[in-house]
Design an enzyme around this catalytic site. Structure first.
Site, mmCIF file in Angstrom:
data_model
loop_
_atom_site.group_PDB
_atom_site.id
_atom_site.type_symbol
_atom_site.label_atom_id
_atom_site.label_comp_id
_atom_site.label_asym_id
_atom_site.label_seq_id
_atom_site.Cartn_x
_atom_site.Cartn_y
_atom_site.Cartn_z
ATOM 1 N N SER A 68 0.783 -1.236 0.000
ATOM 2 C CA SER A 68 0.000 0.000 0.000
ATOM 3 C C SER A 68 0.814 1.285 0.000
ATOM 4 C CB SER A 68 -0.954 0.016 1.204
ATOM 5 O OG SER A 68 -2.040 -0.849 0.991
ATOM 6 N N LYS A 71 0.170 3.830 -2.614
ATOM 7 C CA LYS A 71 -0.849 4.899 -2.523
ATOM 8 C C LYS A 71 -0.247 6.290 -2.401
ATOM 9 C CE LYS A 71 -4.073 1.513 -0.825
ATOM 10 N NZ LYS A 71 -4.456 0.702 0.343
ATOM 11 N N SER A 123 -5.861 3.447 4.478
ATOM 12 C CA SER A 123 -5.337 2.556 3.437
ATOM 13 C C SER A 123 -6.451 1.847 2.666
ATOM 14 C CB SER A 123 -4.375 1.520 4.037
ATOM 15 O OG SER A 123 -3.534 0.980 3.045
#
Length: 366
Positions: A68, A71, A123
């Site tokens: 993640s 991101k 997230s």
């Protein structure tokens, strides 16, 4: 001209030795410190935000999955290509995305900023899809924006195919690339405000809490993103600011990710001092002007050279100028001509563009 350059280099080094506050930190070998740290991370990199200097690293150019922490790229791509105040209706494609989630429901309405905070604080993989579709109309089209950022920053060990970081072929980065992308993103006010928020109230009145526990435990911590998949392991990108220095630490596939980031960031702060080597008003060298009212033009830097150094480094810097033999008039103040290279122990630390410090008109009588 050669004598002028030599003279200036000597003067500059003396200035650094005079004004660098030696004694406030202990001089250490940062490379050895990194080795002595017994890092369990598969790869890591620590950089200073504004100069981009690589401070410590291990396998920093190895292409790896990053979960993640993807991101970070998603967020800055959205911020640069969308309106944060716009209302987004959650599409069906964003509902039920596997992994971490904000549990969005089809038809719900959020602002782009709401979804960005859901992306970066909680997230939310569903937020990533909703943002990508709203920004570009499709995942593949949005990935082009993400790869465009890496290309703009001249990074060669990153490629993105989705906005959330779930495992997929040809989706990877390196610790160094991710640190440089993060440094770029942190220069954006909206991005930096989001990632340093410990909590955020959505437009529907609900409050979400940031998963990054270093925001509460590490002095000066101001971002940025956690990540985990089985393939990538535990990943973390952290940043901290103390005084006029901001350091970014990336650890990939690292069990004690919070502890490692905190230790490496503290090492950077305790070992380096941000130092102004040359002011913007200082002429560094001259170059011959052909066909101008003046026969030479002075070159300098467009901004203050504010770099992180240990005391030992500051006493042993070497400056080299990369210049053409001459330039043609007319010239405008602020034209880019050549580069200044700064070395320590024959290792290039930084390169900065040189600019003309004055305008020079054509000499019509020449």
């Amino acid at each position: 001209m050669k004598n002028f350059v030599k003279c200036f280099v000597i003067i500059t080094i003396i200035m650094v030795m005079t004004f660098f506050p030696v004694g406030k930190v202990h001089a250490i070998d940062l490379k050895q410190a990194a080795l002595n740290g017994d890092s369990v991370a598969k790869a890591f990199a620590v950089v200073e935000k504004n100069s981009g200097r690589l401070i410590m690293a291990k396998n920093e150019n190895e292409r790896l999955p990053m979960a993640s922490t993807t991101k970070i790229v998603t967020a800055i791509a959205v911020i640069e290509n969308n309106d944060l105040t716009k209302t987004v209706t959650v599409p069906k494609a964003a509902v039920g995305v596997e992994g971490s989630s904000m549990y969005l429901k089809e038809g719900e309405k959020y602002t782009v900023k709401d979804l960005l905070c859901g992306l970066m604080l909680r997230s939310g993989n569903d937020c990533a899809v909703a943002l990508a579709l709203d920004t570009s109309g499709g995942i593949e089209e949005f990935a082009k924006l993400m790869n465009g950022i890496a290309s703009k920053l001249k990074l060669t060990n990153s490629h993105f195919v989705n906005p959330h970081g779930l495992p997929e072929n040809n989706h990877y980065t390196s610790a160094y690339d991710l640190a440089i992308i993060t440094a770029y993103a942190l220069k954006n006010k909206e991005f930096s405000e989001i990632v340093k928020s410990k909590n955020y109230m959505l437009s529907n009145g609900n409050t979400i809490i940031n998963k990054n526990k270093l925001l509460s435990s590490l002095e000066g911590c101001d971002g940025v993103k956690t990540g985990f998949t089985k393939e990538a392991g535990r990943c973390l990108v952290s940043s901290a600011t103390r005084g006029d220095a901001t350091y970014i630490c990336v650890v990939l596939s690292c069990g004690p990710m919070f502890e490692e980031c905190a230790e490496k960031l503290n090492t950077a702060f305790n070992s380096l001092i941000m130092t102004d080597i040359i002011s913007t008003n200082t002429p560094l060298c001259e170059i011959e002007v052909v066909g101008g009212e003046q026969k030479h033009v002075s070159l300098g830097l467009a901004c203050v050279t504010h770099f992180p150094f240990t005391p030992d480094e500051a006493m042993s810097l070497r400056f080299e100028f990369e210049l053409p033999p001459c330039v043609l008039a007319p010239l405008q103040k602020g034209e880019k001509i050549g580069k200044l290279h700064i070395y320590y122990n024959n290792r290039l630390l930084f390169s900065e563009d040189l600019f003309t410090m004055e305008s020079i008109d054509l000499d019509y009588d020449d």
